[in-house]
Design an enzyme around this catalytic site. Structure first.
Site, PDB file in Angstrom:
ATOM      1  N   ARG A  22      80.047  23.672  45.948  1.00 18.57           N
ATOM      2  CA  ARG A  22      79.939  22.243  45.689  1.00 18.57           C
ATOM      3  C   ARG A  22      80.763  21.454  46.691  1.00 18.57           C
ATOM      4  O   ARG A  22      80.467  20.286  46.982  1.00 18.57           O
ATOM      5  CB  ARG A  22      80.389  21.912  44.254  1.00 18.57           C
ATOM      6  N   TYR A  78      60.929   2.284  47.947  1.00 13.42           N
ATOM      7  CA  TYR A  78      60.507   3.376  47.067  1.00 13.42           C
ATOM      8  C   TYR A  78      60.896   3.025  45.627  1.00 13.42           C
ATOM      9  O   TYR A  78      61.962   2.465  45.367  1.00 13.42           O
ATOM     10  CB  TYR A  78      61.190   4.649  47.536  1.00 13.42           C
ATOM     11  N   ASP A 126      66.760   3.714  55.270  1.00 11.21           N
ATOM     12  CA  ASP A 126      66.016   4.882  54.803  1.00 11.21           C
ATOM     13  C   ASP A 126      64.888   5.118  55.805  1.00 11.21           C
ATOM     14  O   ASP A 126      63.960   4.308  55.915  1.00 11.21           O
ATOM     15  CB  ASP A 126      65.463   4.627  53.410  1.00 11.21           C
ATOM     16  N   LYS A 167      60.156  15.231  52.299  1.00 14.17           N
ATOM     17  CA  LYS A 167      58.936  14.822  52.989  1.00 14.17           C
ATOM     18  C   LYS A 167      58.833  15.514  54.352  1.00 14.17           C
ATOM     19  O   LYS A 167      58.600  16.707  54.429  1.00 14.17           O
ATOM     20  CB  LYS A 167      58.888  13.304  53.124  1.00 14.17           C
TER      21      LYS A 167
END
Length: 304
Positions: free
Chosen positions: A74, A127, A200, A225
């Site tokens: 982590r 988005y 973005d 994507k």
């Protein structure tokens, strides 16, 4: 448990079978990595939650980022760091960081930059999940968000000038409306207002456009994507200046949107073919847009 001092066939330390019980020997045998002197041509998948340290002092320094190394995935993982470094390289950034999804990257980036009382000006063409974070999520914690048409530069400038603004947020090509933002002009306007410009770039990818080369402070990508490109992984990245990335890293450690090593490996696989795939994506999309324009019942084609 007393080692014999002899090395096994793969370089492991062999433990005295007369001293160690079967369970101990089984655990040791199954968790000792092989010795590899040759450099692999693919980044290995470090599918490990924890890493050994020479002593407690070394472990503390690694956990505290006072020395390079790995302790707990982590906090950092070799495969994930390799993927983040690759994204930073193709974005033209000082540093990068990986997340479990594109939304994890977006949410963590924004919450690392703002606090209660701060203001964000964001594109209205975003988005859906990003709209939700900005429209309802962050305002619940005292962050003011104003939405603006990214193609109306005068409106953007007016919104930024209205009151002090911490962050300006926009998508290079909006998902899914494909509105194209004039990123260099928008970044210039944001910086004049003293705002951090976050872009973005998911729909363009760093093959088509690199926002950092046009003045943006941070770029986020949903690697789900184009970067990964095979519809088999969720991942997200942010890239930019090292100081900002370290602040975002610290917030990710607190919130836990950790990118899995295997997912990072799949992103690395995808990046190798990004240029070829984007060329084919663009050629296919152009041909499809031209075909649609000639079809009965199609009033308008949106194609950037």
């Amino acid at each position: 448990m007393t080692p014999t001092g002899a090395a096994g066939p793969l370089g492991q330390t062999v433990y005295d079978r007369g001293v160690s019980g079967f369970s101990t020997r089984a655990i040791r045998a199954a968790s000792t990595p092989p010795r590899v002197d040759e450099v692999p041509t693919a980044v290995p998948i470090y599918q490990s939650a924890t890493f050994q340290a020479a002593d407690a002092e070394t472990l503390a320094d690694v956990i505290g980022f006072r020395r390079p190394g790995f302790s707990y995935s982590r906090l950092g993982n070799p495969t994930v760091e390799a993927a983040a470094a690759a994204v930073a390289e193709i974005e033209g950034a000082e540093a990068g960081y990986g997340f479990a999804s594109g939304m994890a990257a977006i949410f963590t980036t924004l919450t690392a930059l703002v606090e209660a009382g701060d203001r964000i000006v964001a594109s209205r063409a975003l988005y859906g999940s990003t709209q939700a974070v900005l429209g309802t999520g962050l305002p619940r914690f005292g962050v003011e968000v104003a939405f603006v048409d990214p193609t109306d530069l005068a409106a953007v400038e007016a919104a930024l000038a209205e009151r002090p603004t911490r962050v300006f947020y926009v998508e290079t090509i909006a998902n899914p409306t494909t509105i194209v933002a004039d990123v260099p002009r928008l970044v210039e306007i944001a910086h004049r207002a003293g705002a951090i410009a976050v872009v973005d770039n998911t729909f363009a990818s760093p093959y088509v456009f690199r926002p950092l080369e046009h003045g943006a402070d941070l770029v986020v990508e949903s690697a789900t994507k184009w970067l990964a490109g095979h519809s088999d992984v969720l991942a997200g990245f942010v890239a930019g200046g090292r100081t900002l990335i370290e602040a975002i890293r610290d917030r990710q450690i607190e919130t836990g949107g950790t990118l899995a090593p295997f997912s990072a490996f799949l992103v690395l696989r995808g990046i190798e073919t990004l240029a070829v795939r984007m060329e084919r994506h663009a050629a296919t999309a152009r041909a499809l847009a031209a075909w649609l324009e000639g079809q009965d019942g199609v009033a308008r084609v949106f194609y950037p």
